[in-house]
Design a protein around this motif. Sequence first.
Motif: not given
Length: 364
Positions: A257, A259, A279-285
């Motif tokens: 992650p 964040e 693998t796609p990474l994700q974060f909260m804008t």
Amino acid sequence: MGSVEGEKKALGWAARDPSGVLSPYSYTLRSTGADDVYIKVICCGICHTDIHQIKNDLGMSNYPMVPGHEVVGEVVEVGSDVSKFTVGDVVGVGVIVGCCGSCKPCSSDLEQYCNKKIWSYNDVYTDGKPTQGGFADTMVVHQKFVVKIPEGMEVEQAAPLLCAGVTVYSPLSHFGLTKSGLKGGILGLGGVGHMGVKIAKAMGHHVTVISSSEKKREEAMEHLGADDYVVSSDQAEMQRIADSLDYIIDTVPVFHPLEPYLACLKLDGNLILMGVINTPLQFMTPLVILGRKVISGSFIGSIKETEEVLAFCKEKGLTSTIEVVKIDELNTAFERLRKNDVRYRFVVDVAGSKFVEEAAATTN
């Protein structure tokens, strides 16, 4: 010396399939063209990217494949138009060995971003032959993609700088993060990460190592000279460094992650991604928006930057922390690297290995 008629035989260690197991392999090189340098390999570093390639983790691998892109060798022949090198020079070859020469990145000395770049292995050269890397006794490389190793620098120490070293140096230079007094974070303390600590400290930065466990604290603080060490799973410690870092160099090559690390950046801070992850990474804008923070990427460095980082490390007396192995220990070294069981970069002593005789006896 001009082009020599006929192809040259090379002996290396190659992966034949996605098992990633390497074994002796003989193949041919092109003749030394007018702009080419024929190199006898002395040593070659092992990079985590080599694992992705030999295991076909990115779905792009072609076999048989001789990996290795942190190559140091001696020039044994030069083409008639070669002006930068002479026979006997100690030189280095990194991740790419070709580019189009005419696009905007190429004309800006940023050939690593050329859409037609040619990888030093697992690619096809302009003559239609597959490129093969540095876990071999010889290579033929266009002079543009060869750099001189500074006089007096140990060859085994120079090898990791051709990828790990310049991979860290390039974004620090490009994003204007070279001035002293900055606060930087190094996420992941492996081959690239340990060079990140050393280079950032030599630039006068306050360096915090962020790691997944306590096991590398003593190494980071006492041996590499980091100023702080934070375990990423310790929420109190992560909160302690919240909004404090000018940049984080993220070297982690597996999914994680973003964040927690975005929260550590101050206003206009930069999270620089370097790990190759499929693998796609994700974060909260909001974590980006509310701090005008930047998530960026950086890919190795240019030939110009490679020359700069070699000179910088020579000037500052910086060395890589390495473990030297022989060519017949490659499979064991790769397995140990998968388990992060190396401090911090393997370098293969190619010239001092006996693989040539073994290869000649066991391959076609």
